[in-house]
Design a protein around this motif. Structure first.
Motif: not given
Length: 397
Positions: A161-175
């Motif tokens: 399963x390949x998971x594309x992520x959004x930019x880190x500025x939009x994350x709710x998690x620190x890492x």
């Protein structure tokens, strides 16, 4: 770098050799070609230091004079800093290759080897729905199984399963580690009957090319007995799960595939006067028995016959397959059920058998989170040694 051996030397040796070649030719150019070109092209250029060097000399020379006035103190401070640096070396971790953030995730789904393609696709769909619930996830693409002609064949029980992520500025998690923990926790509650492993797309393939496993750490166990290999692998899994930093610990799935076992009862077929080959012909027809050849021009094709699919999938109907026996006193031929001539049962057989250097092997995989790879491997070896020592003491007691 040139002193590295094994896989490390093969990976980084060419880079070191290239750097040596570049520096060598640069030195030759500076000693031979550069002076000649400078004598022709830079004849009218005044010889003076640039402004930057003049400013640095004004600052550097006074500092150098003050330092030379306190030679003992300077030498002592240098030695102290050097010793402190050496003392910090054992506290530093070590990595085989520095981990780079690829901006995406690669997740693997492992299921029972006996699962069907439809059930496997259903579990993949459930996992995709869970992943899309995270706002940090932008795209999800899953791929189940892989053909045997590929470099890394997989059965239908394994999915990438390949998971594309959004930019880190939009994350709710620190890492990214926190995000992976949250995803794994929700998948464990929502998708039953599956084991999940997380990595990065390029890192996953590099790990597989280097060690043959798709995780950070791979442990190979060699032997001849498949059952004993499985028991030893389960023991290593239990030990590694207790090591701090271990994640996604799993053993290679070598058993669990349902297999039809048919054991002929020679005493029974002797009582009925049946030839062993007649029973074997019926058994062979379950999977397909060659009865002739079809010719199409210069092409030849084997002609096979086998029982219908509904018969092959029903154990009771397989047991009731008839085998022709010699005629009795009345001259009528007899048809004896296969269950009276052989033991027909379904057992869990090997799902796959891996080999390396003409020896059977089984792999144990583990990812590492929150610590360096070298110290994790050292702690894992120490934990396994302690476990082995305790087993020997218990055996002697």
């Amino acid at each position: 770098i040139l002193g590295l051996r094994g896989i490390e030397g093969k990976m980084f040796g060419p880079m070191a050799a290239t750097l040596i070649y570049v520096l060598t030719f640069s030195l030759l150019y500076a000693l031979t070609m550069a002076p000649v070109l400078a004598s022709f092209l830079l004849t009218q250029v005044p010889e003076r230091e640039p402004l930057v060097f003049r400013v640095l000399h004004q600052r550097y020379l006074p500092a150098l004079n003050r330092t030379l006035g306190w030679r003992k103190l300077t030498a002592t401070a240098t030695v102290v800093v050097f010793v402190l640096g050496l003392a910090c070396l054992p506290l530093l971790g070590a990595e085989f290759i520095p981990r780079l953030d690829e901006g995406s995730l690669s997740m693997q789904i492992w299921r029972a080897p006996s699962i069907s393609l439809e059930q496997s696709s259903q579990i993949s769909g459930m996992a995709e729905k869970v992943l899309r619930q995270f706002p940090e996830v932008e795209t999800v693409v899953s791929k189940t199984g892989r053909a045997e002609i590929a470099t890394d064949p997989m059965g239908v029980e394994v999915s990438d399963v390949y998971i594309g992520l959004t930019p880190r500025e939009k994350w709710r998690f620190s890492s990214k580690e926190k995000l992976v923990e949250a995803i794994e926790e929700k998948l464990g509650r929502t998708v039953p009957g599956a084991v999940f492993s997380f990595s990065q797309p390029i890192e996953l393939r590099v790990s597989e090319l280097i060690s043959g496993v798709r995780s950070d750490v791979g442990i190979q166990i060699y032997g001849d007995d498949v059952e004993q290999l499985k028991r030893k692998a389960d023991e290593v899994v239990r030990v590694l799960e207790k090591v701090p930093g271990a994640a996604d610990v799993k053993a290679e799935q070598t058993v669990g595939l349902p297999t039809l076992h048919i054991t002929i009862d020679r005493a029974a077929i002797a009582r009925y006067g049946i030839n062993v080959q007649d029973v074997l012909d019926v058994v062979e027809t379950i999977g397909g028995k060659e009865v002739g050849t079809v010719l199409e021009g210069q092409k030849r094709f084997a002609l096979q016959v086998r029982f219908a699919e509904d018969v092959r999938e029903d154990l009771e109907r397989l047991r009731n397959l008839r085998v022709a026996a010699p005629a009795g006193e009345g001259g009528m031929p007899r048809l004896i059920p296969l269950s009276q001539l052989a033991t027909v049962r379904i057992e869990d057989g090997p799902a796959q058998i891996s080999r390396d250097n003409i020896s059977r092997r089984i792999s144990v995989e583990s990812n590492v989170r929150g610590r360096d790879l070298a110290s994790f491997v050292a702690d894992g070896r120490a934990a396994r040694s302690e476990e082995h020592t305790s087993e020997l003491q218990s055996h002697h007691d």
